[in-house]
Scaffold this motif. Structure first.
Motif, short mmCIF file in Angstrom:
data_model
loop_
_atom_site.label_atom_id
_atom_site.label_comp_id
_atom_site.label_asym_id
_atom_site.label_seq_id
_atom_site.Cartn_x
_atom_site.Cartn_y
_atom_site.Cartn_z
N ARG A 32 0.84 -1.20 0.00
CA ARG A 32 0.00 0.00 0.00
C ARG A 32 0.87 1.25 0.00
O ARG A 32 0.61 2.20 -0.75
CB ARG A 32 -0.92 0.01 1.22
CG ARG A 32 -1.74 1.29 1.31
CD ARG A 32 -2.61 1.30 2.57
NE ARG A 32 -3.33 2.55 2.65
CZ ARG A 32 -2.96 3.55 3.45
NH1 ARG A 32 -1.89 3.45 4.22
NH2 ARG A 32 -3.67 4.66 3.49
N ASP A 50 -6.27 3.47 -2.65
CA ASP A 50 -6.48 2.50 -1.57
C ASP A 50 -7.34 1.33 -2.06
O ASP A 50 -7.07 0.17 -1.72
CB ASP A 50 -7.14 3.15 -0.35
CG ASP A 50 -6.12 3.61 0.68
OD1 ASP A 50 -5.04 3.01 0.78
OD2 ASP A 50 -6.43 4.58 1.41
N GLY A 56 -7.61 1.94 4.68
CA GLY A 56 -6.41 2.77 4.63
C GLY A 56 -6.38 3.78 5.77
O GLY A 56 -5.34 3.99 6.41
#
Length: 150
Positions: free
Chosen positions: A62, A81, A126
């Motif tokens: 990520r 995300d 996220g």
């Protein structure tokens, strides 16, 4: 006892993933895939160790996606995300519910439902991950260190 930066990253990413996706995945399995509660339990018991193994790699993935895409708007962050979570988690999830004994139709429905959830939950997860990292004193991809220049 103060933990190393590496240990804090591992613990924060793991805690965030296990808490968030035990709930989200279990609800998807029961109410979207149509799995029994017994199958959900087996799936979550299989999933927990896998989440421990994949949480930090996902956190790194990520961070990499956000660094490469550099989202500067809410929409950009939402898309980044969602993309990061979809690409990383869906194949793992398919293996988990198949190993839990779901039939082919349940796997297909579960994966499709989970893919939609990943797109919807990408940004909330996220933000959750950034929140948990913050509790551990870790910088998140959206934070910039303060400097005299602005």
């Amino acid at each position: 006892m103060k933990h190393s930066l590496r240990a804090r990253n591992f613990i924060a990413d793991t805690l965030a993933l296990v808490l968030f996706f035990t709930v989200a995945s279990g609800l998807n399995e029961r109410f979207i895939a149509g799995m029994s509660w017994d199958e959900v339990l087996v799936s979550r018991l299989i999933g927990a160790p896998l989440m421990v193994l994949t949480a930090r790699p996902y956190g790194l993935w990520r961070d990499w996606v956000l660094a490469r895409t550099g989202p500067s708007t809410r929409r950009g962050a939402l898309l980044a995300d969602g993309f990061a979570l979809l690409v990383f988690q869906v194949p793992i999830y398919a293996a988990i519910i198949a190993a839990a004994g779901a039939d082919v139709l349940a796997v297909i429905k579960g994966v499709l439902g989970f893919a939609a959830l990943m797109l919807l939950l990408g940004r909330p997860y996220g933000l959750w991950l950034d929140f948990i990292r913050g509790l551990f004193g870790l910088e998140t991809p959206g934070q910039k260190p303060m400097s005299l220049g602005g």
